[in-house]
Design a protein around this motif. Structure first.
Motif, PDB file in Angstrom:
ATOM      1  N   GLU A  65       0.842  -1.195   0.000  1.00 13.13           N
ATOM      2  CA  GLU A  65       0.000   0.000   0.000  1.00 13.13           C
ATOM      3  C   GLU A  65       0.874   1.239   0.000  1.00 13.13           C
ATOM      4  O   GLU A  65       1.915   1.276   0.668  1.00 13.13           O
ATOM      5  CB  GLU A  65      -0.915   0.034   1.229  1.00 13.13           C
ATOM      6  N   TYR A  66       0.425   2.255  -0.745  1.00 14.42           N
ATOM      7  CA  TYR A  66       1.141   3.528  -0.770  1.00 14.42           C
ATOM      8  C   TYR A  66       0.178   4.665  -0.433  1.00 14.42           C
ATOM      9  O   TYR A  66      -0.792   4.914  -1.151  1.00 14.42           O
ATOM     10  CB  TYR A  66       1.773   3.780  -2.141  1.00 14.42           C
ATOM     11  N   GLU A 105      -1.346  -3.370  -4.015  1.00 13.94           N
ATOM     12  CA  GLU A 105      -2.730  -3.282  -3.551  1.00 13.94           C
ATOM     13  C   GLU A 105      -3.355  -1.896  -3.723  1.00 13.94           C
ATOM     14  O   GLU A 105      -4.262  -1.721  -4.526  1.00 13.94           O
ATOM     15  CB  GLU A 105      -2.820  -3.736  -2.091  1.00 13.94           C
ATOM     16  N   LYS A 106      -2.899  -0.888  -2.971  1.00 17.25           N
ATOM     17  CA  LYS A 106      -3.556   0.415  -2.997  1.00 17.25           C
ATOM     18  C   LYS A 106      -2.526   1.526  -3.136  1.00 17.25           C
ATOM     19  O   LYS A 106      -1.464   1.479  -2.525  1.00 17.25           O
ATOM     20  CB  LYS A 106      -4.359   0.666  -1.716  1.00 17.25           C
ATOM     21  N   ALA A 107      -2.893   2.554  -3.917  1.00 17.28           N
ATOM     22  CA  ALA A 107      -2.085   3.771  -4.018  1.00 17.28           C
ATOM     23  C   ALA A 107      -3.017   4.962  -4.051  1.00 17.28           C
ATOM     24  O   ALA A 107      -4.024   4.948  -4.772  1.00 17.28           O
ATOM     25  CB  ALA A 107      -1.207   3.740  -5.259  1.00 17.28           C
ATOM     26  N   TYR A 108      -2.693   6.005  -3.302  1.00 19.01           N
ATOM     27  CA  TYR A 108      -3.556   7.181  -3.247  1.00 19.01           C
ATOM     28  C   TYR A 108      -2.751   8.405  -3.661  1.00 19.01           C
ATOM     29  O   TYR A 108      -1.780   8.777  -3.004  1.00 19.01           O
ATOM     30  CB  TYR A 108      -4.112   7.379  -1.841  1.00 19.01           C
ATOM     31  N   THR A 109      -3.136   9.021  -4.764  1.00 16.86           N
ATOM     32  CA  THR A 109      -2.537  10.283  -5.200  1.00 16.86           C
ATOM     33  C   THR A 109      -3.665  11.179  -5.684  1.00 16.86           C
ATOM     34  O   THR A 109      -4.454  10.786  -6.533  1.00 16.86           O
ATOM     35  CB  THR A 109      -1.523  10.071  -6.340  1.00 16.86           C
ATOM     36  N   ARG A 110      -3.738  12.348  -5.121  1.00 11.88           N
ATOM     37  CA  ARG A 110      -4.771  13.323  -5.494  1.00 11.88           C
ATOM     38  C   ARG A 110      -4.171  14.723  -5.362  1.00 11.88           C
ATOM     39  O   ARG A 110      -3.072  14.905  -4.857  1.00 11.88           O
ATOM     40  CB  ARG A 110      -5.980  13.228  -4.542  1.00 11.88           C
ATOM     41  N   LYS A 111      -4.926  15.715  -5.822  1.00 13.77           N
ATOM     42  CA  LYS A 111      -4.522  17.094  -5.608  1.00 13.77           C
ATOM     43  C   LYS A 111      -4.399  17.347  -4.114  1.00 13.77           C
ATOM     44  O   LYS A 111      -5.303  17.042  -3.341  1.00 13.77           O
ATOM     45  CB  LYS A 111      -5.539  18.042  -6.231  1.00 13.77           C
ATOM     46  N   GLY A 112      -3.263  17.863  -3.698  1.00 18.06           N
ATOM     47  CA  GLY A 112      -2.985  18.040  -2.275  1.00 18.06           C
ATOM     48  C   GLY A 112      -2.313  16.829  -1.671  1.00 18.06           C
ATOM     49  O   GLY A 112      -1.801  16.899  -0.553  1.00 18.06           O
TER      50      GLY A 112
END
Length: 782
Positions: free
Chosen positions: A427-428, A455-462
């Protein structure tokens, strides 16, 4: 009077000069309203170790995310036959990603600018190497362990018999080296077989021998020991147990504490400063070890250092490990450093904390349960961390090094990766907190570095994480729509694949991972299906008068798949995958497409899956025989496909029906004639002759242009000479938008729904080319 437009070909040059100056802050008269542009590309065959393969399969992607939906072209390059093709791209696309695959499955990716005409030289590649044998975990290699103080084991017979201690006698002083001690000598020995307990003083600094040395070949047990300028050396076979050990900052030069190979030292409560400790044997701390004040510890290739609680390295202390170090917790602060050398093993059973202005040089193997990093980590060899958090840290991967992690949470952290380095994790940033991170490639790009997230990666504005340079991010964006990596975060040649394509040779420093063994890539058939890109066609139905610009009177979503020749130049058939998404109209409206560069006589057959085709503007769902250019109807009335408009928020929606229309050509046509940009989608409200097209596109032979509020040079751009409506001049009645566009809800003007729509239009398309992916008023979108 109505004027029929009769064209001698299926294309119309709408040229001419603008009919009126641009209204300040509004849409320029010459704006073409296109969200796409065309690219022509040629790719030469690769060179493989000086030779030319019989063929190479070429895939061209419009995004650094190398997935099927971003595939723009596919075919074959041979020595005498470069791959040549053409396709339509989103206007905002800046780069293409050309993937070359050899017959053995080896892949290479090159980033090139997405200009009008692109010529790509053949990649310089290596064929897949045979898997190498795994390096043995205990294979000895050269070490970066610096020179350290060394001692020679003395000959027991060389000692003065009075300096040999076999017991500590009551009433005598054991301040070694002092004139008042039981015996003043520069060196003392507890011989093999002797078991000594009591009190000794190694403070030193006394006359006549200020820096005496105590050698232990037997057994020594002390409740406490203070080492000042004297030294303690545990010989092979010797065993020393000390309750509380303190080494003073004033210790003599060299090693204040020296454990020979096969020597054993056990300490309960150490507090060590001094200058140096050398362990070649077994050093066990039953509790915490606090190293500070510039102390340097050398745990050599034969050394085993175990700390059952916390090891703290602070105040410019250093530890060099080329053997084995096992600790419960490791804390490094205040300019402390841990050097895990090439033959070393570091095991942290619980937590490793690395504060700012500190460093770990990880050149050996390391297994860490949890790490919190704010300093610098040099990953030169295999490192395993179950939970890894970093805040303002720096990770530097050398070539072919590997780091395996479970959960990773990074914030304001930089990662530098050299060729063949691999960073795997489960996970990241799944906690959705971190951001401001950068992974960058440095050095020679053969092979790429790999970041693998299983499994999971989260990248968004901010919460941005950028990957730049020759890095392959291995992650499946389709696994969970809430955890994705956007293409914007892949820059300067970085790419993303759902499965690893970079071949990294197995070695001890990447954890002995089995290399990727690619499947062979067979030469494609003469013609193969190449899936197209999805576009949404949005129409206003009030032409030739001003519309309300909610752009939902008719909404058609289409993807065109083409049977393309392997050289990339011809198309034998195509399938239009289409669906009517919305019909916010009160008219009977037909929908169709004209292929502006294909004659009706070029079409051998049309097969549509829409069985409910009713009566109306078109005679049948097949080819429109009355048109010189190929016109393919989809439906005659929107009610054939939708039972509700699908435009009013809060009202029940009609089910969407997916359909296909397959067009087979009499002879293969040039791919340039069937690009997405050459597909002239249109609607016909009320009657066949009242066609509504996109700006710049001509009506069919059946379309009639009468009077209305439009430009004489382009009947599909709104224009009036005076009145309040001049502010709407040069608006359109139809748009082609890449992807599955979220159209405005009923009675919501697109100019107020999508924040940057007018910035795009008023800048002549120069700004916010992908406005449809940017900020919008979600409450006004259907």
């Amino acid at each position: 009077m109505a004027v029929a437009v009769v064209a001698s070909s299926c294309q119309k040059d709408l040229g001419g000069s603008p009919d009126s100056p641009v209204v300040p802050g509004a849409v320029p008269a010459d704006f073409d309203w296109k969200t796409t542009r065309n690219v022509t590309v040629s790719v030469s065959t690769p060179v493989v170790e000086g030779a030319t393969p019989p063929y190479a399969v070429i895939r061209i992607y419009s995004s650094p995310i190398l997935s099927a939906e971003n595939l723009a072209a596919r075919g074959v390059a041979k020595s005498a036959m470069p791959f040549r093709s053409a396709f339509t791209l989103n206007a905002g696309t800046e780069n293409l990603y050309v993937q070359t695959t050899l017959p053995d499955g080896t892949k290479s990716v090159k980033m090139v600018g997405a200009h009008g005409t692109v010529a790509v030289t053949g990649a310089s590649m290596k064929a897949a190497a045979a898997p190498k044998m795994r390096l043995a975990a205990n294979a000895r290699v050269g070490s970066s362990m610096p020179d350290y103080p060394k001692m020679e084991a003395p000959d027991a017979a060389s000692f003065d018999s009075k300096a040999v201690i076999t017991a500590i006698e009551s009433g005598k002083s054991y301040q070694l080296g002092a004139s008042w001690a039981f015996y003043a000598a520069p060196e003392y020995l507890i011989p093999a077989g002797a078991e000594v307990a009591g009190k000794l003083d190694l403070n030193g600094g006394f006359s006549p021998y200020q820096a005496p040395i105590l050698y232990v070949a037997g057994k020594l047990t002390l409740s406490s020991l203070n080492i000042g300028r004297a030294k303690l050396a545990v010989l092979p076979g010797g065993e020393v147990k000390i309750g509380t050990l303190k080494i003073q900052p004033s210790a003599a030069d060299g090693a204040a504490l020296y454990v020979f190979a096969d020597g054993k030292l056990s300490v309960g409560k150490p507090n060590v400063s001094g200058k140096c400790i050398v362990n070649n044997g077994t050093l066990t701390v039953d509790g915490s070890l606090d190293m500070n004040n510039g102390l340097t510890v050398y745990n050599t290739a034969t050394g085993v250092l175990t700390v059952t609680d916390e090891m703290k390295v602070s105040n410019s202390a250093r530890i060099y490990n080329d053997g084995a170090v096992t600790v419960d917790d490791l804390k490094i602060n205040s300019d402390g450093e841990f050097h895990n050398c090439e033959n070393a093993l570091l095991v942290v059973n619980d937590e490793c904390e690395l504060e700012r202005s500190t460093a770990i040089y990880q050149r050996g193997r390391a297994s860490i349960e949890e790490m919190t990093a704010r300093g610098t980590i040099w990953v030169n060899c295999h490192t395993s961390v179950n939970e890894l958090e970093a805040q303002g840290a720096e990770f530097n991967f050398s070539a072919n090094a590997g780091l395996d992690a479970g959960r990773v949470e990074f914030n304001n952290t930089n990662v530098s990766m050299a060729r063949g380095a691999i960073f795997t994790m489960e996970e990241y940033n799944a906690d959705e907190k971190g951001g401001g991170n950068r992974f960058a490639f440095t050095g020679d790009a053969d092979p790429r570095a790999v970041v693998l997230i299983s499994e999971k990666a989260y990248t968004r504005k901010g919460h941005e994480t950028y990957f730049s340079g020759a890095i392959e991010v291995v992650y499946d964006n389709d696994r969970d729509k809430d955890y994705t990596i956007r293409k914007d975060y892949l820059t300067d040649g970085a790419v993303m694949s759902a499965s690893q394509t970079t071949i990294i040779t197995e070695n001890g420093c990447n954890g002995g991972k089995d290399p990727v063994n690619p499947d062979p890539e067979p030469e494609p058939d003469e013609y193969a299906n190449v899936p197209g890109h999805t576009y949404t066609y949005c129409f206003e139905d009030n032409w030739p008068w001003l519309g309300d610009y909610d752009m939902n009177d008719v909404v058609i979503v289409s993807r065109i798949d083409r049977m393309t020749s392997k050289d990339g130049g011809k198309v034998s058939a195509l399938t239009i995958n289409w669906e009517l998404r919305a019909a916010g109209t009160t008219y009977d409206i037909a929908g169709a497409v004209q292929m502006d560069k294909v004659q009706t006589s070029d079409v051998a057959g049309v097969v549509s899956s829409h069985e409910g085709f009713g009566s109306g503007a078109f005679a049948s769902r097949g080819l429109d025989a009355d048109s010189p250019c190929a016109v393919i109807p989809f439906f005659n009335r929107t009610e054939e496909l939708l039972s509700a408009s699908n435009t009013w928020k809060g009202q029940p929606a009609a089910a969407i029906r997916k359909h296909t229309t397959t067009v087979t050509f009499s002879q293969p046509v040039d791919i340039a004639s069937v690009l997405d940009s050459e597909m002239n989608f249109f609607i016909a409200p009320k009657q066949r002759t009242s066609e509504i097209h996109m700006p710049g596109y001509a009506p069919t032979a059946s379309g009639i242009i009468g009077k209305g509020s439009f430009l004489p040079s382009d009947p599909y751009k709104f224009f009036v000479t005076e009145g309040d409506q001049t502010k709407n001049n040069y608006m359109m009645w139809a748009l082609m938008i890449p992807g599955e566009f979220r159209y405005p809800a009923e009675a919501n003007d697109i100019r107020g729904v999508y924040e940057h729509f007018m910035a795009w239009a008023s800048s002549n398309g120069a700004e916010h080319a992908e406005w449809y992916l940017e900020s919008a008023d979600a409450g006004r979108i259907y």
